[in-house]
Structure formats: C-alpha cells, structure tokens
Design a protein around this motif. Structure first.
Motif, PDB file in Angstrom:
ATOM      1  N   ILE F  47       0.842  -1.204   0.000  1.00  0.00           N
ATOM      2  CA  ILE F  47       0.000   0.000   0.000  1.00  0.00           C
ATOM      3  C   ILE F  47       0.876   1.252   0.000  1.00  0.00           C
ATOM      4  CG2 ILE F  47      -1.873   1.180   1.196  1.00  0.00           C
ATOM      5  CD1 ILE F  47      -2.912  -1.439   0.627  1.00  0.00           C
ATOM      6  N   ILE F  48       1.962   1.196   0.775  1.00  0.00           N
ATOM      7  CA  ILE F  48       2.852   2.357   0.841  1.00  0.00           C
ATOM      8  C   ILE F  48       3.452   2.625  -0.532  1.00  0.00           C
ATOM      9  CG2 ILE F  48       5.053   3.156   1.787  1.00  0.00           C
ATOM     10  CD1 ILE F  48       4.303   1.814   4.395  1.00  0.00           C
ATOM     11  N   LEU F  49       3.802   1.535  -1.224  1.00  0.00           N
ATOM     12  CA  LEU F  49       4.337   1.702  -2.579  1.00  0.00           C
ATOM     13  C   LEU F  49       3.328   2.434  -3.466  1.00  0.00           C
ATOM     14  CD1 LEU F  49       6.464   1.046  -4.696  1.00  0.00           C
ATOM     15  CD2 LEU F  49       5.343  -1.129  -5.061  1.00  0.00           C
ATOM     16  N   TYR F  50       2.082   2.024  -3.340  1.00  0.00           N
ATOM     17  CA  TYR F  50       1.031   2.687  -4.126  1.00  0.00           C
ATOM     18  C   TYR F  50       0.964   4.163  -3.759  1.00  0.00           C
ATOM     19  CZ  TYR F  50      -3.578   3.641  -6.035  1.00  0.00           C
ATOM     20  OH  TYR F  50      -4.610   4.175  -6.740  1.00  0.00           O
ATOM     21  N   ALA F  51       1.004   4.437  -2.445  1.00  0.00           N
ATOM     22  CA  ALA F  51       0.914   5.828  -2.008  1.00  0.00           C
ATOM     23  C   ALA F  51       2.107   6.632  -2.498  1.00  0.00           C
ATOM     24  CB  ALA F  51       0.811   5.893  -0.488  1.00  0.00           C
ATOM     25  N   LEU F  52       3.274   6.003  -2.520  1.00  0.00           N
ATOM     26  CA  LEU F  52       4.466   6.730  -2.965  1.00  0.00           C
ATOM     27  C   LEU F  52       4.356   7.090  -4.432  1.00  0.00           C
ATOM     28  CD1 LEU F  52       7.349   4.723  -1.281  1.00  0.00           C
ATOM     29  CD2 LEU F  52       6.790   7.099  -0.889  1.00  0.00           C
ATOM     30  N   ILE F  53       3.802   6.189  -5.207  1.00  0.00           N
ATOM     31  CA  ILE F  53       3.805   6.424  -6.647  1.00  0.00           C
ATOM     32  C   ILE F  53       2.604   7.252  -7.091  1.00  0.00           C
ATOM     33  CG2 ILE F  53       3.521   5.220  -8.838  1.00  0.00           C
ATOM     34  CD1 ILE F  53       5.544   3.248  -7.816  1.00  0.00           C
ATOM     35  N   TYR F  54       1.459   6.987  -6.502  1.00  0.00           N
ATOM     36  CA  TYR F  54       0.266   7.702  -6.960  1.00  0.00           C
ATOM     37  C   TYR F  54      -0.090   8.895  -6.093  1.00  0.00           C
ATOM     38  CZ  TYR F  54      -0.562   4.089 -10.340  1.00  0.00           C
ATOM     39  OH  TYR F  54      -0.440   3.258 -11.387  1.00  0.00           O
ATOM     40  N   GLY F  55       0.675   9.118  -5.039  1.00  0.00           N
ATOM     41  CA  GLY F  55       0.369  10.260  -4.188  1.00  0.00           C
ATOM     42  C   GLY F  55      -0.524   9.858  -3.034  1.00  0.00           C
ATOM     43  N   LEU F  56      -0.380  10.582  -1.965  1.00  0.00           N
ATOM     44  CA  LEU F  56      -1.086  10.233  -0.736  1.00  0.00           C
ATOM     45  C   LEU F  56      -2.594  10.354  -0.899  1.00  0.00           C
ATOM     46  CD1 LEU F  56      -0.617   9.413   2.141  1.00  0.00           C
ATOM     47  CD2 LEU F  56      -0.597  11.797   2.768  1.00  0.00           C
ATOM     48  N   ALA F 135       3.484  11.127   5.938  1.00  0.00           N
ATOM     49  CA  ALA F 135       3.447  11.707   4.600  1.00  0.00           C
ATOM     50  C   ALA F 135       2.465  12.865   4.522  1.00  0.00           C
ATOM     51  CB  ALA F 135       3.072  10.628   3.588  1.00  0.00           C
TER      52      ALA F 135
END
Lengths: 503, 212, 113, 171, 91, 170, 148
Positions: F47-56, F135
C-alpha cells in the motif's frame, strides 16, 4: 456449548488475566468512542472495574496466599505465568486506585489541555498506560515485564506530548531516549539471565540460579538490570527526564504518572532484587540495592535542594518526586524488615501525597493558566479549598506526625537507626531533607496566603470534579497517617514475604 | 552435497558469520562518522540487512524475515519521511567533546566484557538455555499443537500473551503517532520570533503554551 | 563429481566472481553513471548465474518448488532493478550532476540539464 | 472484467506455486480469498488496465524475452571486458534515441530493456525527444542507435493494446 | 564446497559495495551502492540456504528484493519532492 | 509526470503480487518462516508503494484513513477476543485448546490462525497509518503556515533541494 | 567450533557501546534515534547468538530432518523486541517532527536555547498580564470606592 459453559467460566479464577486484559481490550474500544466525554466515561468505568478486580485479588491473596495463573494453560517454565503475592497485589491496588481517583479529575483538566478531537486517543493511551503498569506488576515472567514496560512507556511518551506546551515534546523525547536505554538494559539483563539459566519464569530462574550464581555473567546481568530499572524510576544521576516530563505534560497525566509509573519500576527492582537474586547465597552479601544507597541519599538531598529553587510549582513537585524516590530506595537498600516496610509503605503514601499535590497544582493551572509560583500570589484567597488541600498534602510530604508521610519516614528512620553510626548519620540526613521539604512547601504557602491576589477577578475555585478527588486523596493522607492497619500491615506482610524468600 | 567438502558445516557457518559481523562493525563505524543524515539513514538500512543475514545464518529465519522487512523497509521509509519533514540535511558537529556518553558506553561495555568470561560459547549445544525449556518446545510442539514452524507455535500459543503484548505495543505506537502527528502544530518562541521578523506587523499568534 | 555439481559449481562460482567484478567496477569507474553500468552487471548476469546455479541441483533433486521460487526472485529482480537504476540515474541527471562524457551526441543536454 | 479475471488467474497461479501445500483444504480457501482480496484492492486502486495487466502483449513478449536475454549476456561480456582491462578504456556517451513505440507501456519496456542491458542506461523518457541514454562506450551507444531493440519493442505493441491505451488516456 | 566458495565471493563483493557506500562521494552514489549492496546479500541468502541445507527459505530473499524496491522508490520520491505524500497532480 | 512513467507502469504490474505475497506470508506462517507480523509489514509495504507512486491523496481514496484506524483497533480486538472467548469457554486466557471441544490440537490450530490474522491486521493498519501521518504532515503544517515562506519553497523547486544534497557529504 | 568462542558476544558488546555512544553523545535527534536502533539491534544479536547450535538448523520441522535444532525461544523474544523497536522508532520520529515544528531545529543545543527563549517569553507575558490585572484591579477598586 452448554457443556463448555459448565466446564466453568469462573470469574474469580479469571481475575488475574482480567486485571490486565480489561484495560487492554478497553483501549481499542475507546478509540471508537468519538462523542463528547464518551471516552472519559468509558475509561472511568474500566478503571472502576480494574480497581474492583485488584481489590478482589488483594483479598484473595491475603486469605489464600499466592495466586498463580497460567496463561494459555501452559505450565510455568513453558508458558507465561501470572504470579500474585502480597507485594504485587498491593502495588496493583495502588496503581488501579490512583487511576480511578485521577480520572474524574482528568475530565476538566484534559478538556482544557488536550485538543477536543484527540480525547478518544488520549484516554485510549491512558488505558494502555494503565494496562502496561498493571502488566509489569502482575506478571511472573521476566520477558513479559519488558513487553509491558514498553507498552506503558510508549503510552507515557504519547500522553506526555499530548498537551499544548512545546516543551513537553522535548521532555517526552528525552524520556524516550533514556527510557529506551533503560528498557534495553533490562532486556540485556534478562537475556544474560536467560542464557545462564535457560528460563524466563522468575520463580524458576531463582531456582536455577544457584549453580551459576558465581559466574560473572549473572553479576553482569544484575548490574544491567539494576541500571536499567534505575533509569526507569529516575534515580539520581538518571533523573533528568523526570522534572521536565512531569512539569510540562498535561496535569492529569502528571498526577497519574507521578503516583504510579516510578513506583511500578521500583516494584520491578524489588522483584529482581529479592525474588531472583535474593534467594541465591552468593548475593546475600552483595545485596545489590545497597549499591544504590549512596545514589538514593544524593537523590533526596539534591532533589529537595533543587526543589527549593524552582520557579514553577509543577517542577518543584517533580523535583520533590526525585527526592521521594530517594527515600523509597533508601528503605529498600537498607534491606531490613523495617526498612523494606518503610520503603513499600512509602510507595503507597507517596502515591497518595504526590497525586494530591499534582492535583492541586493542576487545578490552579486550570484556573490561573500558569503554575509559575509568582503567578500564584494570593491563590489561597481565590481558591481556598484547593490551596488548603495543597497545604495539607504538603504536610504529608514533609512528614508531619498524623500524616501518611510521617508513618513511612518513621519506619525509614527506625530502619536507619539499626545500622550503627552510619545509620545515625543517614537518619540525620533524612530529617535534614524533611526540613528542606518544609522550606519548599512554605515557599508556596507564603506566596499563596501572604501575598495579594494579582490575577483578574474572574478566577474562581476549582470545579467540583477536581475538588472531590483532590480532597479524597488529601483526607486519605491523614487517614492512613492515623489508621495504619491497611497500609503498614500489608506492607509489612509484603516485606516479610520478600525477605522470607530471601532467608 | 555440501557436507562432502571435508570441512564441517558448522565451520563454514562460523567463517561466514565472522565475515558478516566484520561488515556489520564497518557499517557501524560508518554510521558514527558520516554526518549527512540521509547517508546515515541509508547505512542504517544496510545495518538492518546485514543483521538479517546474520540472523539467517544463526537459524533465526523468522527474525531475519522481520528484521529485513522492518529495519530495511519500514524504518527507512519512516526515516525518509521524517527527513523530508524536518528538512535537516546535515548533523551539526558537536563543538565540545562529549565525555559522559563515552564513559557510560565504556562502562557498559566493560561490564559486558567482564560478564562474558563465564558465558557458554556461542553455538554450544549444552549451554543452559539449550537444555532447560527449549527441548520441550522442540520435542513437544508436534504433539501439542502440530505446527511445523516451532517459532510460530511458541509465539502464538506457548507465549501467546507476549505476542498479545507485542500487538498492544504496535497499537500504542499507532495511536501515539496518530495523536502526535494529526495535532495542530505548536509553535515555540524561536519560530514565532522568526516569523514575526519575516513580516513586520507579525501575526499575533495566540500563546498556545497554555498561558492563554 | 557428477555433471550436476560441475554445472552448478561453475554457475555459482562464476556468478560470485561476476558480483565481485561488478562491485570492483563501482569502485574503479569515475562517476555515478558509469558506476551504474557496473552495478547492473551484478543485477543481471551475476544474479542469473547464481540463481541458475542453485536451480540446477534443486531441479535435479526434483524440488521444483524451490526452482519456482528462484525463478520468482529472478523475475522480481529483473523487473525492479531497471527501475532502481533508472531512478538513480534520473535523479542524478536532474539534480544537475553532470556525467563525465567523451561524446555527447545530444544537443548538449549533458552540460545543460 | 476480462482483465480482472486474467489478473485473478495469474495471482492464483502465483499462490499455488509459492505455496507448495496442496493437501490442506483450509489453506486452499484462504488462498482463494486472498487472491480475490488482491483483485478487489487492485480494482479499487485502478491498477488493472492495459499497463497493469498487459494481456495484449500475449505471446510476443514471450518471444521477446529470450532475445533480450541474449542481448543482456552479450552486453555483460562487453562491460566485464571493459572493467577487467588493466587500463580503463571507456568513452561515456550520451545520446537521444527516438522512440518508435506508440504507447507508454511500450516505451517503458524499451527503456527498461536499455537499462537492463549493462553498458547502456536510460536517464529520461520524453514523448517528443525520445529516451536519453547514457552508454559506457561509443560502441554501445551506436548499438542503441541501430534501433534494433527499439523496433522489437515497438513490434510488441499490438493494435489492440494501442487502441486500449488511447481509450484509457481519454477518460 | 562450491556454495561456500560462492558465499565467500559474495562476501568480497559486499565488502567492495559497502566501501562504495561509505566513500560516497555523492548521496546518489550511496543510493546506488545500497541498491547493489542489497542484491548481493540477497544472493548470499539464497546460497546460504543451500549451504545450510534448507533451501526452502527463499521467501526471505523475496522480501529483500521487495523492500529494496520500495526503499528505492521512497528515496526517489524524497529526492524529487522532499515530501513522501506528494501527489502527482502537483508536478 | 512523464518522469514517473517507469516506476508507475511497473508498480501497477507488481502491486497485486506484492499484496498477494503478504497474504501468502500471513497464511503460511505455520509452515515456514513468516506470520502475522511480517505479513502485515509486507502488505502495508504494498500500500505504501502505491501511495508513494500515486500520491497520498489517491491512496487515501483507495484505503481510507478512517477504515485503517478501525482496522488498527479491530486487529487487537480480534486477538484479545480469542482470549476472552477461551476464558468464557472455561479455559485459561489464550488457551486455544478449548476452542474445539473434541480436539484440542485442532483448537490450537484454529486459535493460532485467528490470532495471526489479528496480528497481521493490526500491524498492516498501524504501518499504513504511520505512513499516512508522516506523509500527510507537511500538508497540515503547510495549510497552517501558508504565510511562512521558508517551508513552501523547498517542495516546489526541483533543482535546489537535490543539488545541495547531491553535492556530497562533506 | 571452539575457535569462535564468544566472538558474536564481543561484536554485540561493541555494537552496544557504539549504539549507546551515538544515542547519548549526538546532538542531532535523528541520529539519536538511529543510535537507539543500533543499540536495540545489538541486543537482538545477543539473544539470537545464544540460541544457535553450530551445525544445527532453523526450528522449522521438515520431513527427514535429523540435525540438531536451534533454540526457538530467543527467536520469539526477539520478534517481540523488533516490534517494540519499530514502535519506539516511530514514536520518536513523530516527536522529532513535532519538535522541529515547534522550535525550528532538531539540534539539541538549539532546542535548549529555544526553550529558554520560550520560558522568557512566558515570563514576559505573565508579567504583562499581571501589571495589566493590577491596573485593572486598581481601576476597579477606585471606581468601586467612588461608587460606594
């Protein structure tokens, strides 16, 4: 289903587990309660339940002796054991009792000092802290102590920093560094003991320590344990997290922590000192807590002296806590029955006294907005009840006869006098430190009563929800100064059971 | 096929163990000496990875698993998040020599080295902790719980209460961070002054130190 | 020495040597961009050789599950390592860290960026 | 929907291959639940599209990989030769390679192929200017400029993929 | 034997990569070194599985690769925006 | 956005498999290395990877902070709830043997499965929460100090920050 | 395996010393937290080393396993300790973020300065408030006196 029920859910038999599990389960539930005062009411309810459990446990222990509860149904060295004897039943009662008394008080104080949308988290943290402290006290497993120590510590860091004072953040961080160092020292000590004995159960450890007690490893383990625990209860050279931590955290937190957190750490010291190492012949001569004596003496001397020069009431009280911890450790360090009784009963008495004092200080903070002593001028006139309670509790802090503080100091002096010339000197130092206490309490009295109130006229007496717990504790200080049956007698039983194992 | 080399398995383990620990020491020296915080965070990640390797070598696969996931993954990300927030790139060189910390660490080290004289050697099968409680777990787990991974069995059942405590710890951390980082920032005097210097009339920030 | 041992030995030891060469390259080469080339030797061929060297004996022993996991690791590495290299190179290039170039066949981007 | 089912299929295969335990009923159902949960979250995340689950690449990618593998081995030998030479004989070169691909996915495959072959490293992708490539030697750079890999990557993109990409781009 | 020699080779490579991480000179050099450094222990982990006779613990190597990947993405994000929560809409 | 192209495309490909790997570790803790804690971390990492790439913001849209904070508490409640259930069934706290009145070993299995699930849930949720908080912090402070210039500029210029950093450690 | 002796324990002690030293001597709060991490991780090494049996294997049963098995108990304890470590780290980092917001720095010396400033400011505000209140009271007193 019915057979299982018959197989017996017995409330009485499950009490040891419930003692810790109830606040532990309550904490996550508390995070769901978002409505006004809901978290507070819930925490109060849980605290009451926990207090009731602890009273029942104490009663059981006093009538039936040591209770052993096997977590998960695995017998002690394999599984985790809860082991309740007089001493930890007593400490359990102190901790849960203080929580119960300070929660009504917390309502107004927290409303004022903690942002409204954080209340559910705040009270969840409170319950976790309570759960951690109870868990440390009740468990009979060395590693379990570390786990619950960390629960209570983490909750403490969070509670300390929950207020609006930016200095609390730094204080919490400082405590975090030192607390982690201390906890990890304890972990090292437990690890060394585990390596040498192969068990984590405290009773089993004591049994198996005999053959290896001559090894340097066990001594190093003892050193690490004692250093770690001393860091946790802020013994003199490691005390510097405490004054800031208590002074800048929200008042209710200061009340709760000052009365319980350090006391529980001292209990852990007692446990290792007497139950684990006490049994081993090789340690009888060494008597580790005696090594702490010089630090304890320095603690109460320096603590009292520094307290005199404080400009902030809460800081003054916090420094006085450093001093009082010194007294307790002196009692333990003397190691005799009287000394130990004095130490244990001072855990109780100091919890009452310091909680009352911090409550009074918090009430003044609520109304006046500051606890700088200069700002408290004439507070005796505008908040007469609060100030009177402060003065009376202050008397107990000094150790005036008929107060609880006197009882414990009496035993400490008695114990000191048994030790010849050095003992006389020690007794003199205790009396000297009490005089210092007179000075710092007087400073507040002087400002409160003999100066004109300067603040605006809107300042009123503290709300009833604060006054009631405050006066409850203040009167308790006197009650337990006159009627020593519950405090001293239980403490003596506890002390003798500790020493009884030792002999 | 690896036992036919003439050198016993344990020796290879030990040699690699020593080499890895040497690397670990090297990384630690690096962490002490490097002043750039970002580099420190990266090195701390390496430290965790090496630690995890050592754990694997010492048969603690579960621990290595956790250390790799936590130390190298989550804690690096959290540290980076913090660095992004505090915007501090280099640590300041302390202007005076720190004597007390050195003393404390030397004292602790001295006690440990002294205490190690009587400790059983690493990896000996007859050390006290190999003969007391552990054999029960190793021999009885299959009968009691019937789970191949003994670590899971001990973690979840024999010492399940510790694990409950562990979950409570992580829960506490969760709500602690929630509480700390969703709160409105409080502004200390220094920051406030700087802001007032920036724009002359200054925003009369309420004194949120509790003095209001 | 049967052929399985020989094949896997050659692959594993060869792969290990390649990682040493790659790591040596990162020490020897002059700037970040060239070092990234050396690092990708470790990521690609060395990884493949070692993992293949491990897969051969396990396949031979009939432990195909282990082979599958080795293949997973290889796939994951080969999917992610270009991202890492690209990210590092990209970040460096746009942090205006100039590559040391002998030839710049672009419109002077190596100097300008 | 087809795409989600495809993802589910790949996830299920992955689970079965990782698990290696097939005689446990409970585990089987847990596995099924896990795969479904992953697909559900992936749908919520909106990562199931022609880039996340590029079913359109089909057999072409399976043909492409062996070729890429051979390229990687050749490039490795080349770079290792550079590294082991007693005197360092490199000539770092920066070039732009115009991309022939029509979709982002194709460009990414191309850029990654460049990076994956040692000796060449893609630094930037730009729709108009193409891919910025750093090469260890002049020869490597000229190898990129022959556009062999570029064409092969472009050939990976079927018309369906392209159509799909167009559709996804204009929501 | 072969696995042991392989492991020793990997250890040497780790030492070299580590010295690059310690030497720097730029931060991105360190990032690159860390990235390479992760690959080597990952391989060592796989080799150790065979050396210790328990090759089934390869999941651990997958975790290494995974965490390295996420760490690198976080580093990239940190370098690019100085804010891990940055949404792409802003760029 | 173009410079995020490469990570974005590959993350799309990998995230479902990362999440699946997390769940695999969760449910195979009995058989091999792994268990609730590790699984929680890996799942959260996905999930963190998703947040890092697509924004919080987008990550919060997919996995809402409210849900996560419920899961934080729920995991612990599941674990403790099993303990309370064993108490009510007449066993000691966390004595899973009583969960199955006929076969204690099976009861143990069941208990371990459920509590590991609780552990995984809490850990994953806590990790995600912590990441969200860290974040998202800059945004909170930005909104409050939008007049405070020195905070704002770093995020917007791309060149300045990294340059200072990339220049070397000393 | 005698030649190895207690090497792991020695490394543990050295790492522990390094960790304590970093945590206590460095003024930078982030580095302090990193030091604490090193310190805690060193303890993990102590525990795990104590559980190892040379030539043994991981405590996970498999068919036909005939080698000695390392002690699983330290592994369990350290799993818990790692969790405690990350929990402490995250709270510590969160506190650092808040401290930076409050005081604008993460260096210990500068924070101390900032706190002194803060205290001075509080005292100043108190003094102002008090004179103000005195004046108000005086004013109220005089007017009240006149009114009566």
């Amino acid at each position: 289903m019915s057979t299982a029920t018959q197989a017996g859910f017995s409330l009485l038999a499950s009490l040891p587990a419930l003692q810790v599990v109830v606040p532990m389960v309550a904490a996550p539930i508390c995070t769901f309660l978002r409505f006004r005062n809901g978290p507070w009411a819930f925490a109060l309810l849980v605290s009451a339940a926990v207090f009731w459990i602890s009273v029942m446990l104490l009663q059981q222990v006093l009538t039936h002796g040591v209770i052993s509860y096997e977590m998960g149904g695995w017998a002690p060295p394999i599984g985790i054991e809860y082991r309740i004897d007089e001493i930890n039943a007593f400490v359990l009662m102190i901790v849960s009792g203080i929580s119960l008394v300070s929660l009504p008080y917390a309502l107004r104080s927290v409303e004022r000092e903690v942002p409204r949308d954080k209340h559910h988290l705040f009270y969840a943290g409170w319950l976790l802290c309570l759960c951690g402290l109870l868990g440390i006290t009740i468990t009979g497993d060395a590693f379990n102590i570390f786990v619950f120590l960390e629960i209570s510590s983490l909750a403490t860091y969070m509670l300390m920093a929950s207020g609006r004072d930016p200095r609390a953040l730094t204080a919490a961080f400082q405590y975090l560094v030192l607390g982690t160092l201390g906890a990890t020292f304890i972990l090292i000590g437990v690890g060394l003991l585990y390596i040498m004995t192969g068990t984590l159960n405290i009773a089993d450890m004591a049994d198996r320590l005999g053959p290896v007690s001559d090894t340097t490893s066990v001594r190093a383990a003892a050193a690490f344990l004692i250093a770690g625990i001393a860091l946790k209860f802020a013994l003199f050279p490691a005390h510097f997290w405490l004054p800031n931590g208590y002074a800048y955290s929200p008042s209710a937190v200061a009340v709760f922590l000052s009365a319980t957190a350090t006391k529980v750490s001292i209990y852990v010291l007692l446990r290792f000192e007497f139950t684990v190492f006490g049994e081993v012949a090789a340690f009888q001569d060494l008597h580790f807590a005696r090594l702490l004596l010089p630090f304890a003496v320095l603690a109460f001397l320096i603590g009292s002296m520094v307290a005199i020069f404080q400009t902030d009431l809460k800081r003054l009280l916090a420094w006085s806590s450093v001093a009082q911890i010194g007294y307790i450790v002196v009692g333990i360090g003397l190691g005799s029955s009287d000394g130990l009784t004095g130490g244990i009963v001072h855990i109780f008495n100091h919890a009452l006294t310091k909680a009352a004092l911090f409550m009074a200080a918090g009430a003044m903070f609520l109304r006046i907005g500051s606890t700088r002593i200069d700002n408290l001028a004439g507070v005796g006139k505008i908040m007469p009840w609060t100030t009177l309670a402060f003065v009376l509790a202050g008397l107990s802090l000094i150790g005036v006869p008929t107060t609880a503080g006197f009882v414990s100091k009496w035993y400490l002096v008695l114990a000191a006098l048994q030790h010849g010339n050095a003992g006389y000197f020690l007794a003199a130092l205790i009396l000297f430190s009490s005089i210092l206490a007179v000075i710092y309490v007087w400073r507040v009295v002087e400002v409160a009563y003999f100066r004109e109130p300067a603040g605006d006229a809107t300042v009123r007496e503290a709300p009833l929800s604060m006054l009631v717990p405050l006066w409850l504790l203040t009167l308790a200080c006197f009650y337990f100064g006159l009627e020593t049956q519950y405090s001293v007698d239980i403490a003596r039983v506890a002390a003798e059971s500790l020493l009884g194992i030792a002999r | 096929m690896n036992l036919d080399s003439g050198i016993p398995l344990g020796d290879w383990e030990a040699i690699i163990n020593v080499a890895l620990l040497g690397l670990l020491l090297l990384v630690t020296i690096g962490i002490i000496r490097v002043r750039n915080l970002f580099a420190v965070v990266m090195l701390a990640g390496i430290y965790s990875l090496l630690m995890a390797l050592v754990f694997t070598l010492l048969d603690a696969v579960d621990v290595a698993f956790t250390e790799a996931a936590v130390g190298a993954g989550v804690s690096t990300i959290l540290s980076l998040g913090t660095l992004a927030l505090i915007d501090s790139r280099r640590e300041k060189v302390p202007n005076r020599f720190q004597f007390v910390p050195l003393l404390v660490s030397l004292a602790a080290g001295a006690v440990l080295f002294w205490g190690m004289q009587d400790m059983p050697a690493v990896g000996s099968a007859d050390a006290p902790n190999q003969v007391h409680v552990a054999p029960y777990y190793i021999t009885q787990t299959q009968a009691d719980i019937d789970v191949p991974n003994i670590v899971t069995a001990v973690l979840a059942s024999y010492r399940g209460f510790d694990t409950l405590g562990e979950v409570t710890v992580i829960f506490t951390a969760g709500i602690g961070v929630m509480m700390l980082l969703s709160a409105m920032p409080v502004i200390g005097a220094r920051r406030r002054r700087r802001r007032e210097d920036d724009d002359g009339d200054g925003d009369k920030a309420p004194n949120d130190g509790g003095n209001a | 020495m049967d052929w399985v041992t020989i094949v896997s030995g050659v692959l594993v030891i060869g792969g290990a040597m390649l990682t040493v060469v790659g790591a040596y390259g990162t020490l020897r080469l002059p700037d970040l961009y060239t070092r990234l080339h050396a690092a990708s030797v470790t990521d690609t061929l060395a990884t493949f050789m070692i993992l293949a060297g491990l897969a051969v004996p396990s396949l031979f022993a009939g432990e195909w599950l282990i082979t599958v996991k080795l293949v997973f690791i290889l796939i994951f590495l080969w999917f992610t390592s270009p991202i890492a290299s690209y990210s590092v190179g990209h970040a460096a290039f746009f942090a205006a860290q100039k590559p040391k170039l002998d030839h710049d066949l672009t419109d002077g981007e190596g100097d300008a960026a | 929907m087809v795409r989600a089912l495809g993802l589910l299929f790949f996830l299920a295969v992955t689970w079965l291959l990782l698990s290696g335990i097939y005689d446990n009923n409970l585990l089987f159902w847990l596995g099924a639940a896990s795969c479904l949960l992953c697909v559900f979250i992936a749908r919520r995340m909106d990562v199931i599209d022609h880039e996340g689950t590029p079913l359109e690449l089909g057999w072409r990618i399976i043909v492409y990989w062996p070729w890429l593998f051979v390229e990687i081995v050749k490039a490795n030998i080349d770079v290792i030769g550079h590294l082991l030479r007693p005197t360092l004989n490199i000539s770092p070169t920066l070039i732009r390679s115009k991309t022939l691909q029509r979709t982002d996915l194709g460009r990414v495959i191309y850029a990654n192929s460049i990076t994956l072959t040692p000796g060449t490293l893609s630094l930037d992708i730009d729709d108009e200017k193409g891919i910025l490539v750093h090469a260890l030697s002049r020869a490597g750079a000229e190898g990129v400029l022959t556009d062999d890999m570029n064409r092969r990557c472009a050939a990976l993109e079927s018309d369906r993929l392209h159509a799909r990409a167009q559709k996804d781009r204009t929501p | 034997m072969i696995f042991a020699i392989g492991a020793l080779g990997l250890l040497v490579a780790m030492l070299l990569a580590l010295s690059r991480a310690l030497l720097g000179p730029t931060l991105l050099d360190r990032v690159m070194a860390v990235n390479m450094f992760v690959t080597t222990p990952l391989l060592l982990l796989a080799v150790l599985g065979y050396l210790g006779g328990r090759p089934e613990f390869l999941d651990l190597a997958l975790v290494y690769a995974l965490m390295n990947f996420i760490g690198i993405i976080a580093v990239l994000k940190y370098f690019r925006y100085r804010d891990l929560g940055q949404s792409r809409a802003r760029s | 956005m173009i410079e995020h192209l490469v990570p974005r495309v590959l993350a799309k490909l990998l995230i479902p498999f990362i999440l699946l790997f997390g769940l695999y570790v969760q449910f195979h803790g009995d058989f091999g290395p792994g268990g609730g804690f590790q699984a929680g971390v890996i799942f959260a990492a996905g999930i963190i990877l998703y947040a890092l790439i697509y924004g919080l913001d987008q990550a919060r849209g997919v996995i809402s902070p409210g849900l996560v904070s419920v899961l934080v508490a729920l995991g612990l409640l599941i674990y403790a709830g099993v303990g309370v259930a064993t108490l009510l069934l007449g066993g000691e706290f966390l004595n899973y043997g009583v969960l199955d009145s006929h076969d204690p070993v099976h009861g143990q299995h069941l208990g371990i499965l459920i509590i590991e699930f609780g552990v995984g849930m809490t850990v994953a949720a806590v990790m995600i929460t912590i990441f969200y908080q860290f974040a998202g912090r800059l945004k909170i402070t930005r909104e409050l100090e939008s007049d405070d210039d020195d905070e704002d500029e770093q995020a917007d210029d791309h060149a300045d920050g990294p340059v200072a950093d990339a220049r070397g450690p000393r | 395996m005698q030649w190895l002796g207690q090497f792991n324990y020695y490394v543990f002690a050295i790492l522990m010393m390094a960790g304590i030293y970093i945590a206590m001597s460095r003024g930078n709060l982030v580095k302090k937290v990193v030091g604490l991490n090193i310190f805690q991780a060193s303890v993990f090494l102590l525990y795990i080393s104590s559980g190892k049996v040379w030539g043994g294997t991981a405590p996970i049963m498999a068919d036909g396993l005939e080698r000695a098995i390392s002690n699983p108990l330290p592994h369990v304890l350290i799993l818990t300790a790692i969790v405690v470590g990350i929990a402490t780290t995250s709270i510590g980092l969160a506190l650092i973020v808040r401290i930076k917001e409050a005081h604008g720095t993460v260096e210990e010396d500068e924070i101390a300065e900032a706190e002194i400033l803060y205290e001075q400011e509080l005292a100043k505000l108190d003094a102002e408030a008090m004179t103000q209140a005195r004046a108000d009271a005086a004013a109220a007193g005089t007017t009240g006196g006149k009114g009566a």
